[in-house]
Write an enzyme that holds these catalytic residues in place. Structure first.
Site, PDB file in Angstrom:
ATOM      1  N   GLY A  46       0.840  -1.195   0.000  1.00 52.04           N
ATOM      2  CA  GLY A  46       0.000   0.000   0.000  1.00 52.04           C
ATOM      3  C   GLY A  46       0.873   1.243   0.000  1.00 52.04           C
ATOM      4  N   GLN A  51       3.376   9.912   0.699  1.00 54.70           N
ATOM      5  CA  GLN A  51       4.652   9.191   0.846  1.00 54.70           C
ATOM      6  C   GLN A  51       5.605   9.468  -0.315  1.00 54.70           C
ATOM      7  OE1 GLN A  51       2.530   5.299   1.977  1.00 54.70           O
ATOM      8  NE2 GLN A  51       4.482   5.142   3.039  1.00 54.70           N
ATOM      9  N   CYS A  94       5.855  -0.119   7.251  1.00 50.12           N
ATOM     10  CA  CYS A  94       5.538   1.030   6.402  1.00 50.12           C
ATOM     11  C   CYS A  94       6.774   1.391   5.583  1.00 50.12           C
ATOM     12  CB  CYS A  94       5.148   2.216   7.286  1.00 50.12           C
ATOM     13  SG  CYS A  94       4.734   3.700   6.371  1.00 50.12           S
ATOM     14  N   LEU A  95       6.564   1.686   4.299  1.00 43.25           N
ATOM     15  CA  LEU A  95       7.696   2.047   3.432  1.00 43.25           C
ATOM     16  C   LEU A  95       8.366   3.340   3.896  1.00 43.25           C
ATOM     17  CD1 LEU A  95       6.130   1.183  -0.046  1.00 43.25           C
ATOM     18  CD2 LEU A  95       7.817  -0.148   1.243  1.00 43.25           C
ATOM     19  N   HIS A 136      -4.390   1.874   7.773  1.00 41.97           N
ATOM     20  CA  HIS A 136      -2.997   2.342   7.841  1.00 41.97           C
ATOM     21  C   HIS A 136      -2.773   3.446   6.794  1.00 41.97           C
ATOM     22  CE1 HIS A 136       1.534   1.487   7.954  1.00 41.97           C
ATOM     23  NE2 HIS A 136       1.383   2.242   6.881  1.00 41.97           N
ATOM     24  N   GLU A 137      -3.218   3.196   5.557  1.00 41.61           N
ATOM     25  CA  GLU A 137      -2.988   4.182   4.486  1.00 41.61           C
ATOM     26  C   GLU A 137      -3.810   5.445   4.712  1.00 41.61           C
ATOM     27  OE1 GLU A 137      -0.512   3.690   2.684  1.00 41.61           O
ATOM     28  OE2 GLU A 137      -0.291   1.567   3.135  1.00 41.61           O
ATOM     29  N   HIS A 140      -2.150   7.909   6.872  1.00 49.15           N
ATOM     30  CA  HIS A 140      -1.156   8.750   6.179  1.00 49.15           C
ATOM     31  C   HIS A 140      -1.799  10.037   5.665  1.00 49.15           C
ATOM     32  CE1 HIS A 140       2.514   6.396   6.025  1.00 49.15           C
ATOM     33  NE2 HIS A 140       1.874   5.326   5.601  1.00 49.15           N
TER      34      HIS A 140
END
Ligand code: NI
Length: 169
Positions: A46, A51, A94-95, A136-137, A140
């Site tokens: 995701g 990001q 997370c990236l 989660h996304e 962000h």
């Protein structure tokens, strides 16, 4: 399509609240294409637009398992219409917080409203990994990272570790 740079903590852009998208047009689809390519290359499951430094309420996701065909999904202006009282823990990563994993507790099921790649409005129920990933996304989009759900000590340790890795790279 192009692979974009993924921002990592403590980049202040990650704390920014993203703005709603006014219209799903070709420019937005080009952004979503770049996001998907960037996510696959990372690799991740995701990615939110912020990001890669774009403060728009846009998410891409692919929850296909290894060996399955790709299943790209796009969420524009996602909203949670309902969340279950029941919660479930999941070990998240997370990236933007590379190589850090920890357990976060979130509602086990949510009902979503969003626009897809074509700009069509969709309502959909999510559970399991889909529910975890979309929540989660969506965090962000409001400048919240999964480590913000952890204790202050764990959060500071995570950021310190990412900084150290960045310096070593
Ligand atoms: Ni993330």
């Amino acid at each position: 399509m192009a692979i974009r740079e993924i921002l990592v903590v403590p980049n202040p852009a990650l704390k920014q609240v993203s703005a709603p998208v006014e219209q799903v047009d070709d420019a937005l689809r080009a952004l979503m294409d770049d996001m998907l390519e960037t996510m696959y290359a990372a690799p991740g499951i995701g990615l939110a637009a912020i990001q890669i430094g774009v403060p728009k309420r846009v998410i891409v996701m692919d929850l296909a398992r290894e060996g399955e065909d790709q299943q790209p999904r796009y969420f524009v202006n996602p909203e949670i219409l309902w969340a279950s009282d029941e919660t479930a823990p999941y070990e998240e990563g997370c990236l933007s917080v590379p190589d850090i994993y920890d357990e976060v507790e979130r509602p086990a099921r949510v009902r979503l409203r969003y626009m897809n790649y074509a700009g069509e409005p969709i309502e959909e129920d999510a559970e399991g990994i889909f529910a975890v990933c979309i929540q989660h996304e969506m965090d962000h989009l409001d400048g919240v990272l999964f480590i913000d759900h952890l204790s202050r000590l764990k959060r500071e340790q995570a950021i310190k570790k990412v900084k150290k890795q960045a310096k070593a790279a």
